[in-house]
Structures are given as structure tokens and as C-alpha cells.
Design a protein around this motif. Structure first.
Motif, PDB file in Angstrom:
ATOM      1  N   GLN A 111       0.836  -1.200   0.000  1.00 18.81           N
ATOM      2  CA  GLN A 111       0.000   0.000   0.000  1.00 18.81           C
ATOM      3  C   GLN A 111       0.880   1.263   0.000  1.00 18.81           C
ATOM      4  OE1 GLN A 111      -3.171   0.303  -0.477  1.00 18.81           O
ATOM      5  NE2 GLN A 111      -3.553  -1.940  -0.501  1.00 18.81           N
ATOM      6  N   SER A 112       1.998   1.207   0.732  1.00 19.17           N
ATOM      7  CA  SER A 112       2.945   2.333   0.720  1.00 19.17           C
ATOM      8  C   SER A 112       3.514   2.526  -0.675  1.00 19.17           C
ATOM      9  CB  SER A 112       4.056   2.063   1.736  1.00 19.17           C
ATOM     10  OG  SER A 112       5.051   3.077   1.680  1.00 19.17           O
ATOM     11  N   MET A 113       3.868   1.417  -1.324  1.00 22.00           N
ATOM     12  CA  MET A 113       4.368   1.486  -2.700  1.00 22.00           C
ATOM     13  C   MET A 113       3.344   2.140  -3.619  1.00 22.00           C
ATOM     14  SD  MET A 113       5.144  -1.628  -5.348  1.00 22.00           S
ATOM     15  CE  MET A 113       3.384  -1.909  -5.465  1.00 22.00           C
ATOM     16  N   ALA A 114       2.086   1.749  -3.482  1.00 24.66           N
ATOM     17  CA  ALA A 114       1.041   2.286  -4.352  1.00 24.66           C
ATOM     18  C   ALA A 114       0.863   3.792  -4.144  1.00 24.66           C
ATOM     19  CB  ALA A 114      -0.268   1.557  -4.090  1.00 24.66           C
ATOM     20  N   ARG A 115       0.924   4.231  -2.873  1.00 25.83           N
ATOM     21  CA  ARG A 115       0.782   5.675  -2.624  1.00 25.83           C
ATOM     22  C   ARG A 115       1.933   6.459  -3.234  1.00 25.83           C
ATOM     23  NH1 ARG A 115      -1.191   3.631   2.338  1.00 25.83           N
ATOM     24  NH2 ARG A 115       0.871   3.758   3.311  1.00 25.83           N
ATOM     25  N   GLN A 116       3.137   5.903  -3.148  1.00 27.46           N
ATOM     26  CA  GLN A 116       4.288   6.605  -3.726  1.00 27.46           C
ATOM     27  C   GLN A 116       4.200   6.635  -5.248  1.00 27.46           C
ATOM     28  OE1 GLN A 116       8.254   5.721  -1.902  1.00 27.46           O
ATOM     29  NE2 GLN A 116       7.062   4.348  -0.495  1.00 27.46           N
ATOM     30  N   LEU A 117       3.732   5.501  -5.837  1.00 28.17           N
ATOM     31  CA  LEU A 117       3.594   5.483  -7.297  1.00 28.17           C
ATOM     32  C   LEU A 117       2.617   6.563  -7.772  1.00 28.17           C
ATOM     33  CD1 LEU A 117       3.475   1.630  -7.959  1.00 28.17           C
ATOM     34  CD2 LEU A 117       5.330   3.185  -8.574  1.00 28.17           C
ATOM     35  N   ARG A 118       1.488   6.687  -7.038  1.00 25.94           N
ATOM     36  CA  ARG A 118       0.498   7.687  -7.445  1.00 25.94           C
ATOM     37  C   ARG A 118       1.030   9.113  -7.247  1.00 25.94           C
ATOM     38  NH1 ARG A 118      -3.081   3.752  -5.265  1.00 25.94           N
ATOM     39  NH2 ARG A 118      -2.985   4.679  -3.182  1.00 25.94           N
ATOM     40  N   GLU A 119       1.794   9.365  -6.143  1.00 26.47           N
ATOM     41  CA  GLU A 119       2.344  10.686  -5.911  1.00 26.47           C
ATOM     42  C   GLU A 119       3.348  11.066  -6.977  1.00 26.47           C
ATOM     43  OE1 GLU A 119       1.609  13.031  -3.658  1.00 26.47           O
ATOM     44  OE2 GLU A 119      -0.047  11.745  -3.020  1.00 26.47           O
ATOM     45  N   VAL A 120       4.202  10.120  -7.364  1.00 21.62           N
ATOM     46  CA  VAL A 120       5.202  10.413  -8.394  1.00 21.62           C
ATOM     47  C   VAL A 120       4.520  10.677  -9.728  1.00 21.62           C
ATOM     48  CG1 VAL A 120       7.133   9.464  -9.715  1.00 21.62           C
ATOM     49  CG2 VAL A 120       7.059   9.196  -7.232  1.00 21.62           C
ATOM     50  N   GLU A 121       3.476   9.872 -10.048  1.00 24.05           N
ATOM     51  CA  GLU A 121       2.761  10.098 -11.301  1.00 24.05           C
ATOM     52  C   GLU A 121       2.059  11.458 -11.312  1.00 24.05           C
ATOM     53  OE1 GLU A 121       0.203   6.713 -11.574  1.00 24.05           O
ATOM     54  OE2 GLU A 121       1.716   5.455 -12.583  1.00 24.05           O
ATOM     55  N   ARG A 122       1.721  12.001 -10.110  1.00 25.68           N
ATOM     56  CA  ARG A 122       1.099  13.314 -10.039  1.00 25.68           C
ATOM     57  C   ARG A 122       2.133  14.450 -10.105  1.00 25.68           C
ATOM     58  NH1 ARG A 122      -1.787  11.082  -5.347  1.00 25.68           N
ATOM     59  NH2 ARG A 122      -3.804  10.278  -6.050  1.00 25.68           N
ATOM     60  N   GLU A 141      11.690  11.385  -3.576  1.00 29.71           N
ATOM     61  CA  GLU A 141      12.051  11.575  -2.180  1.00 29.71           C
ATOM     62  C   GLU A 141      10.862  12.082  -1.392  1.00 29.71           C
ATOM     63  OE1 GLU A 141      15.329  14.017   0.520  1.00 29.71           O
ATOM     64  OE2 GLU A 141      15.243  14.311  -1.656  1.00 29.71           O
ATOM     65  N   ALA A 142      10.107  13.063  -1.979  1.00 31.35           N
ATOM     66  CA  ALA A 142       8.951  13.609  -1.271  1.00 31.35           C
ATOM     67  C   ALA A 142       7.867  12.555  -1.103  1.00 31.35           C
ATOM     68  CB  ALA A 142       8.400  14.820  -2.050  1.00 31.35           C
ATOM     69  N   ALA A 143       7.674  11.751  -2.141  1.00 21.72           N
ATOM     70  CA  ALA A 143       6.668  10.696  -2.045  1.00 21.72           C
ATOM     71  C   ALA A 143       7.039   9.700  -0.950  1.00 21.72           C
ATOM     72  CB  ALA A 143       6.518   9.996  -3.399  1.00 21.72           C
ATOM     73  N   PHE A 144       8.344   9.348  -0.829  1.00 20.00           N
ATOM     74  CA  PHE A 144       8.801   8.415   0.199  1.00 20.00           C
ATOM     75  C   PHE A 144       8.569   8.978   1.592  1.00 20.00           C
ATOM     76  CE2 PHE A 144      12.222   6.927   3.013  1.00 20.00           C
ATOM     77  CZ  PHE A 144      11.952   5.561   2.998  1.00 20.00           C
ATOM     78  N   GLU A 145       8.899  10.296   1.762  1.00 24.67           N
ATOM     79  CA  GLU A 145       8.721  10.904   3.064  1.00 24.67           C
ATOM     80  C   GLU A 145       7.249  10.961   3.443  1.00 24.67           C
ATOM     81  OE1 GLU A 145      11.032  11.624   5.097  1.00 24.67           O
ATOM     82  OE2 GLU A 145      12.756  11.363   3.777  1.00 24.67           O
ATOM     83  N   ALA A 146       6.386  11.249   2.462  1.00 24.60           N
ATOM     84  CA  ALA A 146       4.954  11.313   2.741  1.00 24.60           C
ATOM     85  C   ALA A 146       4.406   9.941   3.118  1.00 24.60           C
ATOM     86  CB  ALA A 146       4.214  11.868   1.518  1.00 24.60           C
ATOM     87  N   ALA A 147       4.865   8.912   2.412  1.00 23.03           N
ATOM     88  CA  ALA A 147       4.399   7.547   2.713  1.00 23.03           C
ATOM     89  C   ALA A 147       4.871   7.110   4.085  1.00 23.03           C
ATOM     90  CB  ALA A 147       4.891   6.577   1.651  1.00 23.03           C
TER      91      ALA A 147
END
Length: 480
Positions: free
Chosen positions: A131-142, A147-153
Motif C-alpha cells: 500500500q505504501s508502494m502504491a501511494r508513492q507510485l500515485r504521488e510520483v505520477e502526479r 524523495e517527497a513521495a517516500f517521506e509522505a508515505a
């Protein structure tokens, strides 16, 4: 609980979905496997080595395909290396643990161990790491940086309530699996104990049946012994009562013959004295009226016939006395073959031309018994066999062999045989099929009594026109 009811602790829901179709399809298959293992664990069923290998092979195939898909997706989007490293490490740990489970030796523990492993993976990887991976994938695609996506997850904490509930369900099903496994082991133990007890009861029942059969046989033999003893006592009394007057008759008959001879001699003297005298005619008339010539001729014949009759009666009396008497009581170890040979030699005079006797025995063990009585018993059987040939050509076979703790001797003839009615009475005292005056009916009954007194038994099989076989079974002495 009915084992046929399907247990499905995990149902596919939104919280399982990552939003990436291929990843979710693979996760759904893993959820289905968890439910299958839960069903197996709840029913306490063991998993066989071949089946366990098949499941682990399936997990290995799943891991190779699923992990390749996820790692390729993370590389393509360009997630933060810190997440990619940790994610790959969890994949490698999964593969290592699957391989380690191939060495599970206890089939009762394989299902609970496998179930806990997969539910742990479902709880802590799919519902957390993936689920963490999926959130980071969606953040990067946005447009966010990796790095920011990792910190947010990383700041997005897991729901502790869900985690605790999932862990509780997993532990509960694990406990059910252990209890069912324990029940299965107890059931197996009970079945084994029941089988052992059933075998013990079966053995005891068989022993009891053998004991009852032995008691019944002993009862029959005691009844036969009592019957023979009663007949023997009667025979002894009859023999004693007849023997005394028989002695009187025999003695008086001898005296009567002497008196008759003296009277005939006196008549001859009288005839010489009156011959040619005045009284010659009177003497001739008196002589003719008494039929003196016929008396002179017939008297010796009558006396001889009477003596023969008395001899027959005497023989019968002696036979009755022999039957009533227990005979010699001393016993010793006897060479079995010698006993048979003596009986065969003693009855050789009963054989007629064309009648053969075949011996079918070699070295035989010794018997414990009285030689005189045993020879008499086998003589009676051989004499009966020769008479069964009725003077015709035929064969008598004497065979003997040790059988267990007994010696079995058979005297078989191919003579006239017996019907069922005759066979049923053949060992009764005074029963005979011979014409009146030719048999006393004591030979086979005496043989039966002798065998019985030696702890054995005598039986016969016969059919009309097919001969007879008398079988003697005698106990052998206990080995020293």
C-alpha cells in the motif's frame, strides 16, 4: 461446526486494492490461498509431503511473477531507492522462508506454520508495504519527487486497529488448527487403543471358545468313559454270575459222559450174558425199544457239541472279563513302530490270499503307555479291517505320523464300508454287524476304551462301498 462449511476469514475489499490491476489480481490469488489454508487449519486436516511441496511450488511461482511485476513497476516510475531496497529485501525474505518451510517434517504442524506465514505476509506486506508502494507510485505520477513521495508515505501510519484485528484472527485460526490437530492425534490414539482392545477381546474370545470346545470334548469323553465303566461293571457282574454255573455244567457234563459210557458198557455186558439164553428175546425187545444203537452213536456227538457250546460260552465270559478289567496299569515309553509291528504280526493269520497290508510310516516318536493294551487296540482295528474285506481281494494301509504334540495312526481299508447308522454305533459295546455267533461286538469298543484311557481319541470315517478309515490320536510324552 460442520466441516463442510466454508471458512473465509479474509474477503476481498477496497483496503486490499492498490489501484494497479496486475498487482491486485496477484494479491487476490494470495487472499484465496489464505482462505483455503484457513479452511484446512480449522478442520485439523494434515497436509501430506507431496501436497505441501505443491503449495510451496505455487508460492514460489507466485513470488517470481509477482515480485518481478512490482520491482519492474517501481523501477519504471522511479521510486526512492530506500523504499526499493527495503521492498526487494522483503521479497528476498519471502523466498527464503518459502524454501525453509520445505524442511517441515511434522505433517501436523505444516498447515498452521504455512497459514501463519501467509497471513503475516498478507498483513504486514500487502496491507502495509505494498500500500505504501502504491501511494508513492500515485504521488510520483502526479508530479511529486521520489524523495517527497517516500517521506509522505513514511508519515502515513498503519491503522493499528486493523492490524490488531488481523493478527487476532490469524492467531485464533492458528489456535483452532492446533486444537484440531490435538483432537486428531487424540482420535488416532483412541482408535489405536480401541483396535488394540478389540484385538485383545478377539483373542480372549477365541481362547474362551477353544476352552469351551475343549470342555465340551472333555465332557463327551467323560460321558463315554462313564458309559464304558457302567457297561464294564455290568459285564463283570454278568461274567461272574455265569462263570460259576458254567463251571458246574462243564464239570457235570464230563461226569455225565463218564456215566453214559459206563452204562453203555453195562448194556454190552448184559447183552453178552443173555445172548442165547432163555431171556434173549426179552432183551432184544427191550433193546429195540430203547433205540440203544442210536444212543450209542449219537451220545458222543451230543457231548462233543455241548462241550463246544460251553467253550464258546467260556470264550464270551473271558471276553467280558477282559472288557471289564482295566488291564495292566503300568506305563512306560514305547517305540511306536514296534507296537504297530506287533499288532500287524499278531493279525497276519487273518489275511486271505490277495489281501495286502501296506505300511506307510518311517521313524516315529515314542509313546507313553501300556504295550499290552495298545497292541490289543491296534489288533482290534486290524482284525476289523480284514473282516471288512469280506474275504475278497483288497488293501489295508497302516499309516502313522507325528502331528503337533500327538501321534496319529490310521488303519484304512477299501472294504465294504459303513452307512451312517452303523458308523454312529460302531464303538458301542456288544454292537456288531456280523452274523449271530460270529462276533461279540467288543473289539472296537475295547479299542476305543484303551485309546481313551491313554488320553487319546478314536474316530472313524466311512461310506458304503468305499471302505473305512479308523484314526487314532495319542498324546506324545512331553519333551525332557
Amino acid at each position: 461446526m460442520n466441516n463442510r462449511e466454508r471458512i473465509a476469514p479474509f474477503r476481498w475489499a477496497d483496503y486490499f486494492e492498490t489501484g494497479f490491476g496486475e498487482v491486485d489480481a496477484q494479491h487476490r490469488k494470495l487472499v484465496d490461498l489464505v482462505n483455503v489454508l484457513a479452511q484446512r487449519a480449522a478442520t485439523g486436516g494434515e497436509i501430506q509431503p507431496a501436497e505441501l511441496a505443491h503449495v510451496l511450488d505455487g508460492l514460489g511461482t507466485y513470488a517470481a511473477h509477482h515480485f518481478t511485476t512490482e520491482e519492474a513497476l517501481m523501477e519504471r516510475v522511479g521510486l526512492d531507492p530506500r523504499h526499493v531496497r527495503a521492498h526487494r529485501q522483503s521479497h528476498a525474505d519471502f523466498v527464503a522462508q518459502v524454501e525453509a518451510m520445505r524442511g517441515t517434517a511434522d505433517p501436523t504442524r505444516a498447515v498452521p506454520v504455512l497459514y501463519r506465514f501467509v497471513t503475516s505476509w498478507l498483513t504486514f506486506h500487502i496491507l502495509d508495504t505494498d500500500q505504501s508502494m502504491a501511494r508513492q507510485l500515485r504521488e510520483v505520477e502526479r508530479g511529486a519527487t521520489a524523495e517527497a513521495a517516500f517521506e509522505a508515505a513514511a508519515s502515513h501510519g498503519s491503522d493499528p486497529g486493523n492490524m490488531a484485528l488481523i493478527a487476532a484472527v490469524r492467531n485464533l485460526l492458528g489456535l483452532v488448527a492446533e486444537r484440531n490437530g490435538e483432537l486428531a492425534r487424540i482420535n488416532t490414539s483412541l482408535e489405536q487403543r480401541v483396535a488394540e482392545r478389540t484385538a485383545e477381546l478377539s483373542t480372549a474370545n477365541q481362547t474362551l471358545r477353544q476352552t469351551l470346545d475343549s470342555l465340551q470334548e472333555t465332557r463327551v469323553r467323560l460321558l463315554e468313559a462313564d458309559k464304558l465303566a457302567a457297561v464294564g461293571q455290568l459285564a463283570a457282574g454278568v461274567a461272574h454270575e455265569i462263570n460259576t454255573p458254567l463251571g458246574y455244567v462243564a464239570s457235570n457234563l464230563g461226569t455225565l459222559r463218564e456215566y453214559a459210557e459206563r452204562l453203555l458198557a453195562l448194556a454190552d455186558t448184559a447183552e453178552r450174558l443173555v445172548s442165547g439164553g432163555a431171556s434173549a428175546d426179552v432183551w432184544a425187545a427191550a433193546r429195540s425199544g430203547t433205540d440203544l444203537d442210536f444212543i450209542r452213536e449219537d451220545l458222543p456227538t451230543l457231548v462233543a457239541e455241548s462241550n463246544r457250546g460251553l467253550g464258546q460260552v467260556s470264550d464270551i465270559i473271558h471276553a467280558l472279563q477282559d472288557f471289564a478289567s482295566p488291564g495292566p496299569t503300568e506305563t512306560r515309553e514305547l517305540p511306536s513302530a514296534k507296537i504297530l509291528e506287533e499288532a500287524i504280526h499278531a493279525t497276519s493269520g487273518s489275511r486271505r490270499p490277495g489281501q495286502a497290508l501296506v505300511r506307510s510310516y518311517g521313524a516315529l516318536p515314542a509313546l507313553q503307555g501300556n504295550p499290552t493294551l495298545l497292541v490289543e487296540a491296534f489288533k482290534a482295528l486290524l482284525d476289523n479291517a480284514f473282516r471288512a474285506l469280506e474275504g475278497a481281494v483288497g488293501t489295508i494301509v497302516v499309516r502313522a505320523m507325528p502331528r503337533g504334540e500327538s501321534l496319529v495312526v490310521e488303519v484304512e481299508d477299501d472294504g465294504c464300508g459303513m452307512d451312517e447308522a452303523t458308523r454312529a454305533r460302531i464303538f458301542e459295546p456288544f454292537f456288531t454287524t456280523r452274523p449271530v455267533g460270529e462276533g461279540r461286538g467288543l473289539g472296537l469298543s475295547s479299542a476305543y476304551r484303551i485309546v481313551l484311557s491313554h488320553g487319546g481319541h478314536l474316530e472313524v470315517s466311512s461310506s458304503p462301498g468305499k471302505g473305512s478309515c479308523f484314526r487314532v490320536t495319542l498324546p506324545l510324552p512331553a519333551p525332557r
